[in-house]
Structure formats: C-alpha cells, structure tokens
Design an enzyme around this catalytic site. Structure first.
Site, short mmCIF file in Angstrom:
data_model
loop_
_atom_site.label_atom_id
_atom_site.label_comp_id
_atom_site.label_asym_id
_atom_site.label_seq_id
_atom_site.Cartn_x
_atom_site.Cartn_y
_atom_site.Cartn_z
N ARG A 95 -0.76 26.07 26.53
CA ARG A 95 -0.19 27.30 27.18
C ARG A 95 1.19 27.10 27.77
O ARG A 95 1.62 27.60 28.97
CB ARG A 95 -1.16 27.71 28.31
N ARG A 118 8.31 39.47 29.87
CA ARG A 118 7.01 40.30 29.73
C ARG A 118 7.48 41.62 30.56
O ARG A 118 6.55 42.61 30.25
CB ARG A 118 6.03 39.68 30.12
N ARG A 163 3.06 31.84 31.37
CA ARG A 163 3.31 32.65 32.71
C ARG A 163 4.07 31.71 33.89
O ARG A 163 4.33 32.18 34.92
CB ARG A 163 1.92 33.34 33.29
N ASP A 200 -1.55 34.34 20.26
CA ASP A 200 -2.87 34.44 20.76
C ASP A 200 -4.02 33.78 19.74
O ASP A 200 -3.80 34.39 18.79
CB ASP A 200 -2.99 35.48 21.74
N TYR A 215 -15.81 37.03 22.38
CA TYR A 215 -14.90 38.18 22.45
C TYR A 215 -15.56 39.55 21.70
O TYR A 215 -15.43 40.55 21.97
CB TYR A 215 -13.48 37.95 22.25
#
Ligand SMILES: Cc1c2[nH]c(c1CCC(=O)O)Cc1[nH]c(c(CCC(=O)O)c1C)Cc1[nH]c(c(CCC(=O)O)c1C)Cc1[nH]c(c(C)c1CCC(=O)O)C2
Length: 335
Positions: A23, A36, A27, A72, A148
């Site tokens: 990652r 973003r 962020r 992703d 998911y």
C-alpha cells in the site's frame, strides 16, 4: 540487469535487503489525496495515466526497490460477474453479492478485455522505471475475494463466508475454484505485461481453521502460483504457528505479518525467501525507533532471501518521514 528484489525473491544473498511497502501508493501521501479529490477511486484505477502517476508517487519520494501498480484486488471481481464501488467511510461495496449456493458460478468475462487498463498501466511503468526498479503486480486470493463477494463488503471476522462454508461446502469449493482460475490468468496477464514479481494477497484466509485452509485454499494457492512465469510472493495474515502450510503454497516467497517473530520464521522455513515484517503502527513512533526496529528485522532475517516490507499495508496518515527512515535503513546496509 536483474533487479535486487528479484534476486532476493530467488533466495540469493544480497548486499542489502530490497525494500518496498504494501500500500505504498496510497493515502499516506499528500499528493495522492490531492489526486483523489479530482478522480473517483475506480476512475483513478481505470485510467492508466492517472494510475501511473499515483504508482510513481512513492518512487519520487523514496526510490524503493519495487513499485507496486496502483490498482485494487477487487478489480478482478468484474470479470467474475460482480459490480463494486468504494464508499467513502465504509469501504468496498459489492452491489450484487452471491445470493446462495446456486449462484456460486456466474458467466465470466476475460481478464485481457475487462482489465485492459491494468496491462496499459504495467506497460507504462515498465517504460518509465522498469530499468531502475522492479515492477510489482498483484491479485487478491480466492478466499479474500470470496469474502467480499459473499458478504457484499467488509464483514466482521468474515462471518458470512465462514457461514457459507458451513452450510454449502460444495458451493464454497466451486466459488473459490472459479475465482482461482481467473486469478491465475490475471497474474500471467500481468507477467506478460512486464511485471517482474507478483504478490497474491489472500490476506483474510488465515481466519479459516488450519484444516479448512489446507483443504479448500492451499490447493488453489498451489494452482495459482506453481509454475508462474515470474517469481511470486504469497501473503496471508494470521498464519503464525502454521507457516509450514504457507511454505507449501507454491510461492517463491512467504510474506510474514508482524505477529510472526522473524527468527522463528527463519527456523521454520529454512531457506525459503521471506518478506516482511515490521509492524505498520511502528511507523507512528519516533524515527530513531523506526530505524532501530527495522534494523532488528533485517538482522533477524539475515543476508539471504529477504525482502524488507511491513507486516501489512502502510496506514493512512503515516508520516512520510517514517517511511523514508524505513526505506533508508535498508539502503544504508552493505554486507
Ligand atoms: C482486502 C484488500 C483490498 N485491497 C487490497 C487488499 C488486500 C491486502 C490488504 O489487506 O491490504 C490490496 C490493495 N489495495 C490497494 C493496493 C495498491 C497498491 C499498493 O500501494 O500496495 C493494493 C495492493 C490500493 C487501495 N485500495 C483502496 C485504497 C484507498 C482508496 C482511497 O480511499 O483513496 C487504496 C489506496 C481501497 C480498498 N480496497 C480494499 C480495502 C479494504 C480498501 C480500503 C477501504 C477504506 O478503508 O476506505 C480491498
């Protein structure tokens, strides 16, 4: 030239450990948050130019030994017949989750068509930085994707998929196998577009009992990872105490989360190359502490077949200075 990361993945002795962070393109970087503001999550992922810019943000800041494509694990849900989006403050939402056992197999698309933006992104990365650093591809593992697909999003302790396994074991098996087929195609597709190394993120598979992991998931990991045309890394959280299973998943490298003691892992895994495993929350401590703890991981892993990484993804709001200290600690070593 063979990249340092690839040499370590093959188990070679390296003059210092190669380093990257799960990652890393996300962020914790202020410029990511700015980009973003202009693009939705899927818009950013599906536009190869924007995804290239985001992938290279950590390259500009830290020059790690690998750049991991900005994408992703959920993108592959699309060829599997699921629609999803990212809801701010909630996380990923699957709009048409699995309804029941009859729904375990859906008409499938083709990776090369549905995910052509990933091929274009990898082509860009190879062209831009491929001679300087390794390009890392990845895919979600069958259990993590299925969690998911069944729960419709994040779920507490993955209760829905574990209940599905209890009620409908054959449908559970069929669902995972369908996911594994597409994931294997997808990783080979990434290799064909120049990925030097690929990582399988079956992050959540460690919530299964050891027997269920061995029966339902391990054979699929082997199917996906054995004989891939590039070196591979397998990452599953919460596998302390059963690394011997993970060792047989077919990957070149075993990823370790921070709950595993590196020295114990070396003892269990012998010559198997490893990746990890600093606690991502340690990056919120003072930089001297980050350097010291990082150095301890490097020393415990030894000079052969170690890729320095965190034990899981870098958290949002992690100070850039800490990430820099982490990367620089690896780069300062010479042996
Ligand atoms: C389970 C899982 C997902 N995605 C991933 C996993 C497996 C590994 C892990 O657990 O870390 C993997 C992933 N997600 C992302 C990457 C990109 C490459 C990298 O820099 O490592 C990778 C490798 C980008 C992303 N994927 C996501 C973001 C955040 C998007 C944003 O808010 O801008 C990024 C940078 C979104 C995402 N996507 C997913 C989650 C749980 C989230 C976070 C939801 C939230 O907290 O808002 C599913």
């Amino acid at each position: 030239m063979t990249h340092l990361l690839v040499r370590a993945a093959r188990g070679e002795r390296t003059e210092r450990p190669p380093v990257w962070l799960m990652r890393q393109a996300g962020r914790h970087i202020p410029e990511y948050r700015e980009i973003r503001a202009d693009y939705g999550f899927r818009e950013a992922i599906e536009d190869p130019e924007v995804a290239t810019r985001i992938t290279l943000l950590p390259w500009d800041l830290y020059e790690p030994d690998g750049v991991v494509m900005f994408s992703d694990i959920l993108t592959v849900l699309e060829p599997l017949g699921f629609d999803y989006h990212l809801e701010s403050g909630v996380g990923p939402v699957v709009e048409n989750p699995v309804e029941g056992p009859a729904d375990a197999e859906r008409p499938r698309g083709t990776v090369a068509e549905d995910l052509d933006f990933v091929g274009a992104l990898l082509d860009n990365l190879v062209k831009r930085v491929g001679s300087e650093t390794a390009v890392i591809g990845f895919a979600g593992g069958p259990f993590t994707l299925a969690s998911y697909a069944v729960a419709g999003g994040a779920s507490r302790n993955h209760g829905p998929i574990r209940r599905f396994r209890a009620r409908h074991p054959e449908a559970f098996r069929t669902l995972l196998a369908a996911f594994a087929d597409v994931v294997r195609d997808y990783l080979e597709y990434q290799a064909a577009h120049g990925a030097d190394v690929v990582q399988l993120f079956d992050t959540y598979a460690g919530v299964l009992s050891p027997a269920d992991y061995r029966e339902f998931v391990l054979p699929l990991h082997r199917e996906i990872l054995s004989d891939l045309s590039v070196p591979s890394i397998v990452f599953v959280r919460n596998m302390a105490g059963r690394l011997d299973s993970l060792d047989t998943a077919g990957a070149d490298v075993v990823g370790l989360d921070w709950t595993v003691d590196m020295a114990d892992a070396r003892e269990t895994l012998g010559d198997r190359p490893v990746q990890g495993n600093l606690d991502p929350q340690y990056l919120f401590g003072p930089t001297d502490f980050v350097r010291e703890r990082t150095r301890a991981v490097i020393d415990a892993a030894g000079p052969r077949g170690h890729i320095l990484n965190l034990g899981h993804g870098v958290n949002r709001d992690t100070p850039v200075e800490s990430v820099r200290a982490f990367v620089e600690t690896a780069k300062s070593i010479s042996r």
